[in-house]
Design a protein around this motif. Structure first.
Motif, PDB file in Angstrom:
ATOM      1  N   MET A   1       0.853  -1.188   0.000  1.00 52.29           N
ATOM      2  CA  MET A   1       0.000   0.000   0.000  1.00 52.29           C
ATOM      3  C   MET A   1       0.890   1.240   0.000  1.00 52.29           C
ATOM      4  SD  MET A   1      -2.764   1.245   2.891  1.00 52.29           S
ATOM      5  CE  MET A   1      -3.784  -0.204   2.688  1.00 52.29           C
ATOM      6  N   ASN A   2       0.803   2.038  -1.050  1.00 49.91           N
ATOM      7  CA  ASN A   2       1.598   3.248  -1.159  1.00 49.91           C
ATOM      8  C   ASN A   2       0.744   4.457  -0.811  1.00 49.91           C
ATOM      9  OD1 ASN A   2       3.986   1.945  -2.116  1.00 49.91           O
ATOM     10  ND2 ASN A   2       3.005   1.744  -4.126  1.00 49.91           N
ATOM     11  N   LEU A   3       1.238   5.279   0.095  1.00 48.22           N
ATOM     12  CA  LEU A   3       0.488   6.448   0.523  1.00 48.22           C
ATOM     13  C   LEU A   3       0.890   7.666  -0.300  1.00 48.22           C
ATOM     14  CD1 LEU A   3       0.495   6.063   4.407  1.00 48.22           C
ATOM     15  CD2 LEU A   3      -0.989   5.009   2.695  1.00 48.22           C
ATOM     16  N   VAL A   8      -4.613  13.246   2.304  1.00 48.45           N
ATOM     17  CA  VAL A   8      -4.852  12.703   3.638  1.00 48.45           C
ATOM     18  C   VAL A   8      -5.238  11.236   3.493  1.00 48.45           C
ATOM     19  CG1 VAL A   8      -6.252  12.862   5.731  1.00 48.45           C
ATOM     20  CG2 VAL A   8      -5.673  14.939   4.455  1.00 48.45           C
ATOM     21  N   THR A   9      -4.550  10.358   4.183  1.00 49.95           N
ATOM     22  CA  THR A   9      -4.889   8.944   4.177  1.00 49.95           C
ATOM     23  C   THR A   9      -6.033   8.700   5.155  1.00 49.95           C
ATOM     24  OG1 THR A   9      -2.606   8.339   3.691  1.00 49.95           O
ATOM     25  CG2 THR A   9      -4.029   6.603   4.573  1.00 49.95           C
ATOM     26  N   VAL A  10      -7.071   7.995   4.708  1.00 52.60           N
ATOM     27  CA  VAL A  10      -8.206   7.663   5.571  1.00 52.60           C
ATOM     28  C   VAL A  10      -8.449   6.160   5.513  1.00 52.60           C
ATOM     29  CG1 VAL A  10     -10.667   7.981   6.044  1.00 52.60           C
ATOM     30  CG2 VAL A  10      -9.297   9.917   5.245  1.00 52.60           C
ATOM     31  N   LEU A  11      -8.473   5.527   6.677  1.00 56.55           N
ATOM     32  CA  LEU A  11      -8.788   4.108   6.790  1.00 56.55           C
ATOM     33  C   LEU A  11     -10.114   3.958   7.506  1.00 56.55           C
ATOM     34  CD1 LEU A  11      -5.366   2.687   8.099  1.00 56.55           C
ATOM     35  CD2 LEU A  11      -6.060   3.060   5.725  1.00 56.55           C
ATOM     36  N   THR A  12     -11.067   3.297   6.874  1.00 57.20           N
ATOM     37  CA  THR A  12     -12.339   3.030   7.529  1.00 57.20           C
ATOM     38  C   THR A  12     -12.738   1.593   7.264  1.00 57.20           C
ATOM     39  OG1 THR A  12     -14.573   3.885   7.927  1.00 57.20           O
ATOM     40  CG2 THR A  12     -13.856   3.747   5.622  1.00 57.20           C
ATOM     41  N   GLY A  13     -13.864   1.181   7.832  1.00 53.65           N
ATOM     42  CA  GLY A  13     -14.305  -0.199   7.709  1.00 53.65           C
ATOM     43  C   GLY A  13     -14.910  -0.669   9.017  1.00 53.65           C
ATOM     44  N   ILE A 198     -10.899   1.178   2.412  1.00 51.79           N
ATOM     45  CA  ILE A 198     -11.867   0.444   3.217  1.00 51.79           C
ATOM     46  C   ILE A 198     -11.203  -0.850   3.664  1.00 51.79           C
ATOM     47  CG2 ILE A 198     -14.121  -0.686   3.262  1.00 51.79           C
ATOM     48  CD1 ILE A 198     -15.021   1.292   1.093  1.00 51.79           C
ATOM     49  N   VAL A 199     -10.963  -0.954   4.960  1.00 42.73           N
ATOM     50  CA  VAL A 199     -10.293  -2.128   5.530  1.00 42.73           C
ATOM     51  C   VAL A 199     -11.374  -3.127   5.925  1.00 42.73           C
ATOM     52  CG1 VAL A 199      -8.692  -2.941   7.288  1.00 42.73           C
ATOM     53  CG2 VAL A 199      -8.498  -0.599   6.403  1.00 42.73           C
ATOM     54  N   ASP A 200     -11.383  -4.272   5.278  1.00 44.37           N
ATOM     55  CA  ASP A 200     -12.491  -5.210   5.482  1.00 44.37           C
ATOM     56  C   ASP A 200     -11.979  -6.644   5.506  1.00 44.37           C
ATOM     57  OD1 ASP A 200     -15.086  -6.004   5.917  1.00 44.37           O
ATOM     58  OD2 ASP A 200     -15.891  -5.151   4.063  1.00 44.37           O
ATOM     59  N   ARG A 201     -12.840  -7.524   5.967  1.00 40.04           N
ATOM     60  CA  ARG A 201     -12.564  -8.959   6.023  1.00 40.04           C
ATOM     61  C   ARG A 201     -13.837  -9.715   5.690  1.00 40.04           C
ATOM     62  NH1 ARG A 201      -8.004 -10.375   9.375  1.00 40.04           N
ATOM     63  NH2 ARG A 201      -7.061  -8.540  10.357  1.00 40.04           N
ATOM     64  N   PRO A 202     -13.729 -11.011   5.374  1.00 40.59           N
ATOM     65  CA  PRO A 202     -14.937 -11.830   5.209  1.00 40.59           C
ATOM     66  C   PRO A 202     -15.768 -11.816   6.491  1.00 40.59           C
ATOM     67  CG  PRO A 202     -13.026 -12.991   4.352  1.00 40.59           C
ATOM     68  CD  PRO A 202     -12.508 -11.773   5.064  1.00 40.59           C
ATOM     69  N   THR A 291      -9.019  -3.019   1.004  1.00 36.97           N
ATOM     70  CA  THR A 291      -7.785  -3.691   1.369  1.00 36.97           C
ATOM     71  C   THR A 291      -7.999  -4.596   2.560  1.00 36.97           C
ATOM     72  OG1 THR A 291      -5.459  -3.345   1.944  1.00 36.97           O
ATOM     73  CG2 THR A 291      -7.036  -1.819   2.902  1.00 36.97           C
ATOM     74  N   ALA A 292      -7.259  -5.668   2.616  1.00 36.54           N
ATOM     75  CA  ALA A 292      -7.227  -6.537   3.789  1.00 36.54           C
ATOM     76  C   ALA A 292      -6.048  -6.108   4.650  1.00 36.54           C
ATOM     77  CB  ALA A 292      -7.094  -7.995   3.383  1.00 36.54           C
TER      78      ALA A 292
END
Length: 294
Positions: A1-3, A8-13, A198-202, A291-292
């Protein structure tokens, strides 16, 4: 993952999906030799009295990278999306001034929408108006809203007391409905200024992680934390008292339900919240990269 150092980097999920751990890794190596500042976008983690139950970063994690807007509110405080966005923008500017990459992380959708798209410029509600509205019981408030802002009443679930009160106090204080204010937004940084993930998983992984997190909270002293919070005598409808697992553990401490029943109910609430967060992220920011965390 390249920023992208220009955005502004935003991680949600969904909660318990691994956002905070990923943010910590990114902050350590953001943009080559430039470090990162992690800025909280989780409403529950704003409260200083809710470190364990909200899964706030530990002291060791906060020592590994700069963390901002964690544990900054008293239990009786209410942080609107507009207020949070202003605080976050100030931290973003401070990070930029220090030559650091701002990394916003959290799953409170209203906060992130305000940061990206702006917020409605609703004036401050006079204390007497707010007090009168908050003194109403839920049925009376619902009836008043149906009369004074029928569109909002039709949109809101009858059990949604907090939003019902908010819509009612806005129309009484300003003479305009909340929806009319929300048609014109201000203050957002704009989608182009954000690199969103969007940080997600099964779903089965999320369900399992939710259960493990609740057990870890219990082992870390969640009951004592909720007991101390309950001792403050805060109204049951303030945000901190409605955070995930707080109502269930408080009910157990009050002798209303067993600990097993409280944990089971908290797990159900957490899984339901995870599903709502996934839906929100898909609907609001469907163009963000997925992304995982691993």
């Amino acid at each position: 993952m390249n920023l992208d150092p220009e955005r502004v980097t935003v991680l949600t999920g969904p909660t318990a999906g691994g956002k905070s751990a990923l943010a910590l890794k990114l902050a350590a190596r953001a943009c080559g030799d430039v470090g990162g500042v992690i800025i909280n976008a989780d409403a529950s983690q704003m409260y200083r009295d809710l470190a364990i139950v909200s899964a706030r970063p530990t002291a060791a994690e906060e020592a590994a990278a700069a963390h901002r807007l964690y544990g900054v509110l008293a239990g009786d405080d209410v942080c609107t999306a507009a207020r949070w966005a202003e605080l976050a923008k100030a931290e973003i500017a401070a990070a930029r001034a220090a030559g650091l990459q701002p990394i916003v992380v959290g799953g409170t959708g209203m906060y992130l929408s305000a940061l990206v798209h702006g917020w409605a410029p609703v004036p401050a509600i006079p204390h007497d108006v707010r007090a009168d509205v908050r003194a109403l019981g839920a049925p009376a408030a619902r009836t008043a809203l149906e009369r004074e802002d029928p569109a909002a009443a039709a949109r809101l679930m009858p059990a949604d007391r907090q939003r019902t009160m908010r819509a009612l106090e806005v129309v009484r204080a300003t003479g305009r409905t909340l929806a009319s204010w929300q048609q014109h937004r201000e203050g957002g940084v704009g989608p182009a200024a954000v690199q969103g993930f969007i940080v997600d998983r099964p779903r089965d992984e999320l369900n399992a992680r939710a259960g493990l997190r609740l057990q870890a909270m219990l082992a870390a002293g969640a009951l004592n934390e909720v007991a101390a919070l309950a001792a403050l005598g805060l109204p049951a409808d303030v945000p901190v008292m409605k955070a995930l697992a707080v109502p269930q553990l408080a009910a157990h401490l009050a002798g209303a339900i067993s600990l097993d029943a409280a944990m089971a109910a908290a797990l159900i609430a957490t899984r339901q919240y995870q599903k709502r967060q996934q839906t929100w992220a898909r609907n609001q920011f469907g163009d963000w990269a997925r992304t995982a965390p691993d």
